[in-house]
Design a protein around this motif. Structure first.
Motif, PDB file in Angstrom:
ATOM      1  N   ILE A  63      15.713 -23.043 -18.372  1.00  0.00           N
ATOM      2  CA  ILE A  63      15.751 -22.573 -16.990  1.00  0.00           C
ATOM      3  C   ILE A  63      17.175 -22.157 -16.659  1.00  0.00           C
ATOM      4  CG2 ILE A  63      15.361 -23.169 -14.568  1.00  0.00           C
ATOM      5  CD1 ILE A  63      12.805 -23.041 -16.274  1.00  0.00           C
ATOM      6  N   ASP A  64      17.327 -20.864 -16.386  1.00  0.00           N
ATOM      7  CA  ASP A  64      18.652 -20.331 -16.072  1.00  0.00           C
ATOM      8  C   ASP A  64      18.628 -19.773 -14.654  1.00  0.00           C
ATOM      9  OD1 ASP A  64      21.288 -19.609 -16.461  1.00  0.00           O
ATOM     10  OD2 ASP A  64      20.787 -17.651 -17.300  1.00  0.00           O
ATOM     11  N   ASP A  65      18.844 -20.657 -13.697  1.00  0.00           N
ATOM     12  CA  ASP A  65      18.822 -20.272 -12.293  1.00  0.00           C
ATOM     13  C   ASP A  65      20.140 -20.700 -11.667  1.00  0.00           C
ATOM     14  OD1 ASP A  65      18.327 -20.017  -9.502  1.00  0.00           O
ATOM     15  OD2 ASP A  65      16.182 -20.105  -9.911  1.00  0.00           O
ATOM     16  N   SER A  66      20.864 -19.734 -11.115  1.00  0.00           N
ATOM     17  CA  SER A  66      22.190 -20.022 -10.564  1.00  0.00           C
ATOM     18  C   SER A  66      22.120 -20.904  -9.315  1.00  0.00           C
ATOM     19  CB  SER A  66      22.912 -18.715 -10.234  1.00  0.00           C
ATOM     20  OG  SER A  66      22.156 -17.986  -9.280  1.00  0.00           O
ATOM     21  N   ARG A  67      20.942 -21.006  -8.701  1.00  0.00           N
ATOM     22  CA  ARG A  67      20.814 -21.833  -7.497  1.00  0.00           C
ATOM     23  C   ARG A  67      20.788 -23.319  -7.817  1.00  0.00           C
ATOM     24  NH1 ARG A  67      15.401 -19.445  -5.176  1.00  0.00           N
ATOM     25  NH2 ARG A  67      14.924 -19.645  -7.390  1.00  0.00           N
ATOM     26  N   LEU A  68      20.553 -23.667  -9.078  1.00  0.00           N
ATOM     27  CA  LEU A  68      20.449 -25.068  -9.469  1.00  0.00           C
ATOM     28  C   LEU A  68      21.802 -25.625  -9.879  1.00  0.00           C
ATOM     29  CD1 LEU A  68      17.160 -25.014 -11.573  1.00  0.00           C
ATOM     30  CD2 LEU A  68      17.469 -25.885  -9.258  1.00  0.00           C
ATOM     31  N   GLY A  69      22.052 -26.863  -9.468  1.00  0.00           N
ATOM     32  CA  GLY A  69      23.260 -27.560  -9.859  1.00  0.00           C
ATOM     33  C   GLY A  69      23.028 -28.371 -11.126  1.00  0.00           C
ATOM     34  N   PHE A  70      23.855 -29.393 -11.325  1.00  0.00           N
ATOM     35  CA  PHE A  70      23.710 -30.275 -12.477  1.00  0.00           C
ATOM     36  C   PHE A  70      22.652 -31.315 -12.145  1.00  0.00           C
ATOM     37  CE2 PHE A  70      24.888 -33.897 -15.137  1.00  0.00           C
ATOM     38  CZ  PHE A  70      24.855 -33.272 -16.374  1.00  0.00           C
ATOM     39  N   ILE A  71      21.467 -31.144 -12.723  1.00  0.00           N
ATOM     40  CA  ILE A  71      20.306 -31.966 -12.387  1.00  0.00           C
ATOM     41  C   ILE A  71      20.044 -32.980 -13.494  1.00  0.00           C
ATOM     42  CG2 ILE A  71      17.819 -31.922 -11.996  1.00  0.00           C
ATOM     43  CD1 ILE A  71      18.237 -29.196 -10.712  1.00  0.00           C
ATOM     44  N   THR A  72      19.762 -34.201 -13.074  1.00  0.00           N
ATOM     45  CA  THR A  72      19.392 -35.268 -13.998  1.00  0.00           C
ATOM     46  C   THR A  72      17.987 -35.743 -13.654  1.00  0.00           C
ATOM     47  OG1 THR A  72      21.694 -35.996 -14.061  1.00  0.00           O
ATOM     48  CG2 THR A  72      20.057 -37.526 -14.883  1.00  0.00           C
ATOM     49  N   ILE A  73      17.144 -35.859 -14.670  1.00  0.00           N
ATOM     50  CA  ILE A  73      15.790 -36.388 -14.472  1.00  0.00           C
ATOM     51  C   ILE A  73      15.875 -37.903 -14.600  1.00  0.00           C
ATOM     52  CG2 ILE A  73      13.401 -36.377 -15.287  1.00  0.00           C
ATOM     53  CD1 ILE A  73      14.208 -33.626 -14.448  1.00  0.00           C
ATOM     54  N   ASN A  74      15.657 -38.612 -13.489  1.00  0.00           N
ATOM     55  CA  ASN A  74      15.763 -40.071 -13.508  1.00  0.00           C
ATOM     56  C   ASN A  74      14.482 -40.745 -13.960  1.00  0.00           C
ATOM     57  OD1 ASN A  74      18.295 -39.719 -12.542  1.00  0.00           O
ATOM     58  ND2 ASN A  74      17.929 -40.642 -10.563  1.00  0.00           N
ATOM     59  N   GLU A  75      13.359 -40.235 -13.477  1.00  0.00           N
ATOM     60  CA  GLU A  75      12.095 -40.890 -13.781  1.00  0.00           C
ATOM     61  C   GLU A  75      10.954 -39.904 -13.591  1.00  0.00           C
ATOM     62  OE1 GLU A  75       9.740 -45.000 -12.536  1.00  0.00           O
ATOM     63  OE2 GLU A  75      11.201 -44.161 -11.155  1.00  0.00           O
ATOM     64  N   VAL A  76       9.913 -40.093 -14.376  1.00  0.00           N
ATOM     65  CA  VAL A  76       8.682 -39.332 -14.213  1.00  0.00           C
ATOM     66  C   VAL A  76       7.551 -40.349 -14.070  1.00  0.00           C
ATOM     67  CG1 VAL A  76       7.087 -37.681 -15.254  1.00  0.00           C
ATOM     68  CG2 VAL A  76       9.546 -37.400 -15.588  1.00  0.00           C
ATOM     69  N   THR A 111      18.213 -36.357  -9.609  1.00  0.00           N
ATOM     70  CA  THR A 111      19.449 -36.428  -8.840  1.00  0.00           C
ATOM     71  C   THR A 111      20.246 -35.183  -9.153  1.00  0.00           C
ATOM     72  OG1 THR A 111      20.521 -37.710 -10.585  1.00  0.00           O
ATOM     73  CG2 THR A 111      19.645 -38.940  -8.733  1.00  0.00           C
ATOM     74  N   VAL A 112      21.047 -34.777  -8.184  1.00  0.00           N
ATOM     75  CA  VAL A 112      21.903 -33.609  -8.336  1.00  0.00           C
ATOM     76  C   VAL A 112      23.318 -34.070  -8.055  1.00  0.00           C
ATOM     77  CG1 VAL A 112      22.304 -31.233  -7.626  1.00  0.00           C
ATOM     78  CG2 VAL A 112      20.022 -32.205  -7.428  1.00  0.00           C
ATOM     79  N   LEU A 113      24.209 -33.818  -8.989  1.00  0.00           N
ATOM     80  CA  LEU A 113      25.578 -34.287  -8.829  1.00  0.00           C
ATOM     81  C   LEU A 113      26.451 -33.256  -8.127  1.00  0.00           C
ATOM     82  CD1 LEU A 113      26.127 -35.962 -12.310  1.00  0.00           C
ATOM     83  CD2 LEU A 113      25.432 -37.023 -10.163  1.00  0.00           C
ATOM     84  N   ASN A 114      27.434 -33.758  -7.392  1.00  0.00           N
ATOM     85  CA  ASN A 114      28.470 -32.953  -6.743  1.00  0.00           C
ATOM     86  C   ASN A 114      27.930 -31.968  -5.720  1.00  0.00           C
ATOM     87  OD1 ASN A 114      30.392 -34.256  -8.359  1.00  0.00           O
ATOM     88  ND2 ASN A 114      30.142 -32.736  -9.972  1.00  0.00           N
ATOM     89  N   VAL A 115      26.936 -32.385  -4.931  1.00  0.00           N
ATOM     90  CA  VAL A 115      26.446 -31.555  -3.834  1.00  0.00           C
ATOM     91  C   VAL A 115      26.254 -32.424  -2.600  1.00  0.00           C
ATOM     92  CG1 VAL A 115      25.298 -29.799  -5.236  1.00  0.00           C
ATOM     93  CG2 VAL A 115      24.039 -31.828  -4.562  1.00  0.00           C
ATOM     94  N   ASP A 116      26.244 -31.765  -1.442  1.00  0.00           N
ATOM     95  CA  ASP A 116      26.010 -32.492  -0.195  1.00  0.00           C
ATOM     96  C   ASP A 116      24.507 -32.632   0.049  1.00  0.00           C
ATOM     97  OD1 ASP A 116      25.415 -29.863   0.289  1.00  0.00           O
ATOM     98  OD2 ASP A 116      26.602 -29.698   2.128  1.00  0.00           O
ATOM     99  N   GLU A 117      24.167 -33.213   1.186  1.00  0.00           N
ATOM    100  CA  GLU A 117      22.757 -33.477   1.510  1.00  0.00           C
ATOM    101  C   GLU A 117      21.938 -32.191   1.549  1.00  0.00           C
ATOM    102  OE1 GLU A 117      19.807 -36.061   1.817  1.00  0.00           O
ATOM    103  OE2 GLU A 117      21.888 -36.694   1.724  1.00  0.00           O
ATOM    104  N   GLN A 118      22.501 -31.139   2.123  1.00  0.00           N
ATOM    105  CA  GLN A 118      21.793 -29.860   2.202  1.00  0.00           C
ATOM    106  C   GLN A 118      21.607 -29.269   0.801  1.00  0.00           C
ATOM    107  OE1 GLN A 118      23.780 -27.004   4.653  1.00  0.00           O
ATOM    108  NE2 GLN A 118      22.128 -25.510   4.530  1.00  0.00           N
ATOM    109  N   GLY A 119      22.600 -29.427  -0.062  1.00  0.00           N
ATOM    110  CA  GLY A 119      22.494 -28.944  -1.442  1.00  0.00           C
ATOM    111  C   GLY A 119      21.428 -29.685  -2.222  1.00  0.00           C
ATOM    112  N   LYS A 120      21.285 -30.976  -1.960  1.00  0.00           N
ATOM    113  CA  LYS A 120      20.246 -31.771  -2.631  1.00  0.00           C
ATOM    114  C   LYS A 120      18.861 -31.254  -2.261  1.00  0.00           C
ATOM    115  CE  LYS A 120      23.157 -35.852  -2.561  1.00  0.00           C
ATOM    116  NZ  LYS A 120      23.424 -37.125  -1.911  1.00  0.00           N
ATOM    117  N   ARG A 121      18.653 -31.028  -0.958  1.00  0.00           N
ATOM    118  CA  ARG A 121      17.361 -30.515  -0.497  1.00  0.00           C
ATOM    119  C   ARG A 121      17.097 -29.123  -1.072  1.00  0.00           C
ATOM    120  NH1 ARG A 121      18.868 -32.942   4.513  1.00  0.00           N
ATOM    121  NH2 ARG A 121      19.659 -30.952   5.242  1.00  0.00           N
ATOM    122  N   ALA A 122      18.128 -28.294  -1.132  1.00  0.00           N
ATOM    123  CA  ALA A 122      17.975 -26.937  -1.657  1.00  0.00           C
ATOM    124  C   ALA A 122      17.599 -26.963  -3.132  1.00  0.00           C
ATOM    125  CB  ALA A 122      19.268 -26.145  -1.448  1.00  0.00           C
ATOM    126  N   ASN A 123      18.223 -27.848  -3.903  1.00  0.00           N
ATOM    127  CA  ASN A 123      17.917 -27.948  -5.330  1.00  0.00           C
ATOM    128  C   ASN A 123      16.479 -28.407  -5.556  1.00  0.00           C
ATOM    129  OD1 ASN A 123      20.208 -27.630  -7.532  1.00  0.00           O
ATOM    130  ND2 ASN A 123      21.173 -28.252  -5.615  1.00  0.00           N
TER     131      ASN A 123
END
Length: 128
Positions: free
Chosen positions: A27-40, A54-66
């Motif tokens: 997945i090569d999407d510039s809108r996505l940050g550094f994403i970690t899959i914690n659990e399925v 979880t998304v690292l180095n983003v604010d609350e709005q960035g988390k929702r956007a991701n």
């Protein structure tokens, strides 16, 4: 009696590994940050998979956007997942933000603040 490590747990574990690989490589999407899959978490009938990220180095709005972008890309990700896993039916993917990491960091901050000595003795010496 249920098996100690049943099919749901095996599917969840394998799905977590494959999703991590797919998000990292395919997945090569510039809108996505550094994403970690914690659990399925997969339902008993394997119809729905709740993917906690979880998304690292983003604010609350960035988390929702991701998370929103991930849910928009869910059909594409699911197709990639179907190629990689040997299952007749691949679960519907639903992405959720996992705030346990943020909560853990906040608790660690509070605990480290408790370890700091109170400088009341030092203040008294400075005054006298």
């Amino acid at each position: 009696m249920a098996k100690e490590f049943g099919r749901n747990a095996r599917v969840s574990s394998q799905m977590q590994k494959e999703l991590s690989f797919i998000l990292q490589r395919d997945i090569d999407d510039s809108r996505l940050g550094f994403i970690t899959i914690n659990e399925v978490v997969v339902t008993k009938d394997l119809a729905v998979a709740k993917v906690y990220v979880t998304v690292l180095n983003v604010d609350e709005q960035g988390k929702r956007a991701n998370v929103k972008v991930l849910n928009e890309l869910a059909p594409v990700i699911r197709h990639q997942l179907a190629k990689r896993m040997r299952l007749r039916h691949i679960s519907e993917l639903r992405f959720y933000y996992d705030d346990s990491f943020d909560t853990g960091m906040r608790v660690a901050e509070l605990l480290s603040d408790l370890d700091k000595p109170i400088d009341s003795d030092q203040d008294k010496q400075d005054e006298g």
